[in-house]
Design an enzyme around this catalytic site. Structure first.
Site, mmCIF file in Angstrom:
data_model
loop_
_atom_site.group_PDB
_atom_site.id
_atom_site.type_symbol
_atom_site.label_atom_id
_atom_site.label_comp_id
_atom_site.label_asym_id
_atom_site.label_seq_id
_atom_site.Cartn_x
_atom_site.Cartn_y
_atom_site.Cartn_z
ATOM 1 N N ARG A 97 25.989 37.301 32.377
ATOM 2 C CA ARG A 97 25.955 35.865 32.994
ATOM 3 C C ARG A 97 24.970 36.299 34.260
ATOM 4 N NH1 ARG A 97 29.969 32.775 35.003
ATOM 5 N NH2 ARG A 97 31.115 34.816 35.272
ATOM 6 N N SER A 160 31.437 46.073 34.120
ATOM 7 C CA SER A 160 32.965 46.097 33.808
ATOM 8 C C SER A 160 33.383 47.353 32.804
ATOM 9 C CB SER A 160 33.488 44.882 33.201
ATOM 10 O OG SER A 160 33.018 43.743 34.123
ATOM 11 N N ASP A 213 34.625 44.400 37.538
ATOM 12 C CA ASP A 213 35.205 42.598 37.436
ATOM 13 C C ASP A 213 36.318 42.195 37.930
ATOM 14 O OD1 ASP A 213 36.370 43.957 35.198
ATOM 15 O OD2 ASP A 213 36.000 42.507 33.565
HETATM 16 C C1 BGC Z 1 37.047 48.693 31.616
HETATM 17 C C2 BGC Z 1 37.539 48.149 32.987
HETATM 18 C C3 BGC Z 1 37.307 46.399 33.168
HETATM 19 C C4 BGC Z 1 38.249 45.869 31.997
HETATM 20 C C5 BGC Z 1 37.955 44.404 31.912
HETATM 21 C C6 BGC Z 1 38.060 47.769 30.505
HETATM 22 O O1 BGC Z 1 37.578 48.095 29.291
HETATM 23 O O2 BGC Z 1 37.103 49.934 31.312
HETATM 24 O O3 BGC Z 1 36.429 48.688 33.846
HETATM 25 O O4 BGC Z 1 37.634 45.960 34.229
HETATM 26 O O5 BGC Z 1 37.736 46.468 30.590
HETATM 27 O O6 BGC Z 1 36.705 43.982 31.751
#
Ligand code: BGC
Length: 469
Positions: A97, A160, A213
């Site tokens: 996004r 994320s 995130d």
């Molecule tokens: C990642 C995290 C992320 C989470 C939610 C996981 O696979 O390692 O960094 O916050 O997913 O998106």
């Protein structure tokens, strides 16, 4: 857990089994599943204490813990001082996004956003392809919204995945999760990769902040609720962050030197207990999923609770039960494709309240070409979905409870949560909140709230906070 697989092997139907023995085996097999998926309060507490132990270890030395406890370089600041126009990018799950935000004295005045589906070639191709896709999407957003600027505007980037940050605007990918395998990104400076792709296309934006995130979700809520203590994602992947005293982050002198200031820590809880599986309630199917994933041995906790894996866990159980004669044989012969059962259908089946479970019947027939004529089998299918979701919700609640205990926040606190698993899975919230209480105690009165699209907005807010002097 070895014991459970042994029982399951032993339960394979034999040619000479009497009717009575067959029925007994069926019941035992279901009971084995239930006893792994429905966790007692004592079991939840045991896991929570081990998680708190791992949190402590990760804050002093990452190599000694399955929790990385990554400093985000976002410190607690008064959001009401933030004003201006900011941009945000949100990369992490199935969609990407782009957002534009107008903030005035800590309030979001207006925003515009566009969503793009991340093509497979960007998730599994090269770094140039992924960052090229991101920058092209920003250009499309600006063209669609007719945005023109004479000077560079500040941009926050939600990325994320586990990222080792050295500052608010510098960090490198530790390892991909959630099915991403793009080459040439691991270990590289993410801000530079993004800035280069933006500059090559002549887009007037400057990447001023990088965040996870969970951190975005926490900060997005903090702008309207100063009691926000945790940011949680329960979606394609799973994770949480919370406020920690900087002086407790003893592994990093730059952070610990800030003493009593509070810094947001990205726990990366998806990797909890992955090394030895001391406490996790593992089913044989979890090991199978892990073995076939791009990151075997890592993110074992995430693989038990997240949307990316839920459909596959359910499919593997269906197939096993079908092979053992507990469910109709047609399931084992039809649901053969790895990752071929959509997690969203697990939620749909769980939400089926039609007498006779005809929605379940239709989903299986129309989408998977599996005809289940017997109503009792459809109830059983629904129960399997419930067991998998039950374990996921209890484990999520356990992790939130453990984090609240570590943070010392058991009341007057808000937990901001985003993600499709939390938002759309029937029964999930109720089971999760019960598990939080099992861990923290009945006196726990924290509020769990849905922070929709927090990760995107949060990146804009964090960009704004990063500009405060
Ligand atoms: C990642 C995290 C992320 C989470 C939610 C996981 O696979 O390692 O960094 O916050 O997913 O998106």
């Amino acid at each position: 857990m070895k014991r459970l697989s042994t029982i399951l092997d032993h339960l394979q139907p034999q040619a000479g089994d009497s009717k009575e023995i067959r029925s007994l085996k069926k019941r035992m097999e279901l009971q084995s599943l239930r006893s792994t998926c429905i966790l007692s309060d004592e079991r939840l507490k045991q896991m929570a204490y081990f998680m708190i132990h791992e949190m402590h270890a990760g804050l002093s030395d990452e190599s000694k813990s399955t929790l990385r406890m990554l400093p985000s370089f976002v410190y607690r600041r008064d959001p009401s001082r933030a004003s201006g126009e900011y941009y945000a990018l949100d990369l992490g799950g199935t969609n990407f996004r782009v957002l534009q935000l107008q903030i005035q004295e800590g309030k979001l005045l207006k925003h515009r956003a566009s969503k793009f589906r991340i093509p497979d070639w960007a998730m599994t191709g090269t770094s140039d392809e992924l960052f090229g896709f991101i920058a092209d999407s920003i250009r499309k957003f600006e063209q669609d919204k007719k945005i023109e600027r004479s000077s560079r505007a500040p941009l926050g980037f939600t990325f994320s995945f586990p990222t080792q940050q050295t500052d608010i605007n510098a960090g490198s990918l530790i390892a991909w999760t959630k099915g991403f395998t793009t080459s040439g990104v691991q270990g590289k400076n993410l801000v530079k990769l993004l800035q280069d792709a933006i500059d090559q296309r002549g887009i007037k934006l400057e990447v001023v902040a990088l965040c996870n995130d969970t951190v975005g979700t926490l900060i997005a809520r903090l702008f309207s609720d100063p009691q926000t203590e945790l940011g949680v994602i329960l979606g394609t992947g799973s994770n949480a962050c919370y406020w920690e005293k900087a002086k407790n982050v003893t592994k990093n002198g730059k952070v610990s030197g800030k003493g009593d200031e509070e810094i947001c820590i990205n726990m990366e809880f998806g990797n909890f207990d992955s090394k030895h599986m001391y406490v996790l309630p593992e089913l044989p199917f979890d090991a199978e999923i892990d073995k076939h994933s791009p990151n075997p041995g890592f993110q074992r906790f995430e693989k038990m609770i997240s949307g990316f894996y839920k459909g596959e866990i359910v499919r593997l159980i269906f197939v096993q039960l079908s092979k053992n004669g507990v469910l109709p044989a047609v399931i084992a012969s039809t649901l053969t494709k790895r990752n071929g059962f959509d997690s969203a259908h697990v939620s749909d089946i769980l939400g089926d309240r039609l007498p006779g479970r005809h929605l379940t019947e239709r989903i299986l027939k129309d989408i998977y070409n599996v005809h289940i004529p017997d109503e009792a089998d459809r109830h059983l299918i629904q129960e399997v979905c419930l067991m998998v979701v039950h374990r996921s919700a209890q484990l999520s609640g356990m992790a939130i409870g453990a984090t609240l205990l570590k943070a010392g926040k058991q009341s007057c606190a808000t937990v901001a949560i985003d993600g499709a698993v939390y938002q759309y899975t029937p029964n999930f919230r109720f089971i999760m909140e019960k598990a939080i209480k099992s861990v923290v105690g009945d006196h726990c009165d924290v509020r769990c709230v849905l922070q929709k699209d927090g990760s995107g907005f949060g990146a804009g807010f964090i960009a704004a906070l990063s500009q405060l002097k």
